[in-house]
Design a protein around this motif. Structure first.
Motif, short mmCIF file in Angstrom:
data_model
loop_
_atom_site.label_atom_id
_atom_site.label_comp_id
_atom_site.label_asym_id
_atom_site.label_seq_id
_atom_site.Cartn_x
_atom_site.Cartn_y
_atom_site.Cartn_z
N ASP A 1 0.81 -1.22 0.00
CA ASP A 1 0.00 0.00 0.00
C ASP A 1 0.84 1.26 0.00
O ASP A 1 0.52 2.23 0.70
CB ASP A 1 -0.95 0.01 1.22
CG ASP A 1 -1.85 -1.22 1.23
OD1 ASP A 1 -1.87 -1.92 2.25
OD2 ASP A 1 -2.50 -1.47 0.19
N ARG A 2 1.94 1.26 -0.79
CA ARG A 2 2.75 2.45 -0.92
C ARG A 2 2.64 2.99 -2.33
O ARG A 2 2.50 2.23 -3.29
CB ARG A 2 4.22 2.13 -0.65
CG ARG A 2 4.55 1.93 0.79
CD ARG A 2 5.88 1.24 0.97
NE ARG A 2 5.95 0.76 2.34
CZ ARG A 2 6.51 1.47 3.34
NH1 ARG A 2 7.07 2.63 3.10
NH2 ARG A 2 6.50 0.99 4.57
N THR B 1 3.44 8.04 -0.42
CA THR B 1 2.20 7.95 0.35
C THR B 1 2.06 6.53 0.84
O THR B 1 2.08 5.59 0.05
CB THR B 1 0.99 8.30 -0.54
OG1 THR B 1 1.21 9.54 -1.17
CG2 THR B 1 -0.28 8.38 0.30
N THR C 1 -0.56 4.09 2.88
CA THR C 1 -1.96 4.07 3.30
C THR C 1 -2.20 2.92 4.26
O THR C 1 -1.77 1.79 4.01
CB THR C 1 -2.87 3.91 2.06
OG1 THR C 1 -2.58 4.97 1.15
CG2 THR C 1 -4.34 3.98 2.46
N TYR D 1 -9.44 5.03 6.82
CA TYR D 1 -8.25 5.06 5.97
C TYR D 1 -7.38 6.24 6.34
O TYR D 1 -7.85 7.37 6.39
CB TYR D 1 -8.66 5.15 4.49
CG TYR D 1 -9.14 3.83 3.95
CD1 TYR D 1 -10.48 3.46 4.08
CD2 TYR D 1 -8.27 2.95 3.33
CE1 TYR D 1 -10.92 2.24 3.59
CE2 TYR D 1 -8.70 1.73 2.85
CZ TYR D 1 -10.03 1.38 2.98
OH TYR D 1 -10.47 0.16 2.51
N SER E 1 -3.55 8.13 5.48
CA SER E 1 -2.35 8.08 4.67
C SER E 1 -1.28 9.01 5.23
O SER E 1 -1.58 10.09 5.73
CB SER E 1 -2.66 8.39 3.21
OG SER E 1 -3.12 9.70 3.07
N LYS F 1 2.33 10.90 4.34
CA LYS F 1 3.15 11.31 3.20
C LYS F 1 4.50 11.79 3.69
O LYS F 1 4.62 12.33 4.79
CB LYS F 1 2.47 12.45 2.43
CG LYS F 1 1.17 12.03 1.79
CD LYS F 1 0.68 13.04 0.77
CE LYS F 1 -0.73 12.64 0.33
NZ LYS F 1 -1.00 12.98 -1.05
#
Lengths: 99, 104
Positions: free
Chosen positions: B38-39, B62, B64, B77, B79, B81
């Motif tokens: 999930d990058r 990012t 997540t 959710y 995220s 950064k």
């Protein structure tokens, strides 16, 4: 035959510079690039862990060998990288791969 | 004879024949890279090879994550950064390479 000729040459040109290697297990190691091989295995000297509270067992380690396959990223000093040279080398490498 | 035989066919720099040629077209352009776990990365492509090892400049990563509420089972959710000026990315983590996604 070289496993990754382009990036092997690239990392050789960065020997002596400080980098941060981020591993797939989320450990980040800061150190001076001592050497690299065709598999992009990396030797770092004078290392420090960027989150020592999380990984205290590395506190006494000065040098390390990192297997290339466990690397996720290597953070590089932007001003030591010749982007034009890299792009030209990548085009050449792509051509050679096709032949 | 006056006709010269054709030289052996050389792969042309201009033709797009295989998927890696599409990546070659993105050199010095901003690209979007989807990675495992999930990058996502957005940055300027400076170099790549057949393993999809890459060097990206001016990168935004990012990550997540999903948190699930124990009682409501609601999915939250999040995220995270971060920005990195120059980054080597090892190819075995790369899932997808594309021109930057446009929102809207």
């Amino acid at each position: 035959c070289f496993y990754s000729a382009l990036f092997y040459s690239f990392f050789k040109s960065l020997v002596g510079k400080d980098v941060v290697v981020e591993l797939k297990n989320d450990l980040s190691i800061c150190g001076t690039l001592h050497s690299v091989d065709q598999y992009l295995n990396i030797k770092l000297t004078d290392i420090s862990v960027t989150d020592p509270e999380k990984y205290p067992h590395m506190l006494s380690v000065k040098n390390c060998f990192i297997r290339g396959s466990v690397v996720r990223y290597v953070q590089l000093p932007a001003d030591e990288v010749d982007t034009q040279l890299l792009q030209d080398a990548a085009r050449k490498e792509a051509m050679q791969q096709k032949q | 004879s006056e006709d010269d035989p054709l030289p052996p066919q050389q792969p042309s720099t201009n033709t797009v024949e295989e998927p890696l040629d599409l990546i070659r077209l993105s050199l010095d352009e901003r690209i979007y890279v989807k990675m495992k776990n999930d990058r996502e990365l957005r940055g300027r492509l400076h170099a790549y090879d057949q393993h999809l090892n890459m060097i990206l400049g001016d990168v935004e990563e990012t990550v997540t994550t999903v948190e699930i509420d124990e009682e409501t089972y609601e999915e939250l959710y999040k995220s995270t950064k971060r920005n990195i000026p120059m980054l080597f990315v090892r190819g075995d983590g790369v899932v997808l390479v594309a021109p930057p996604l446009r929102v809207g």
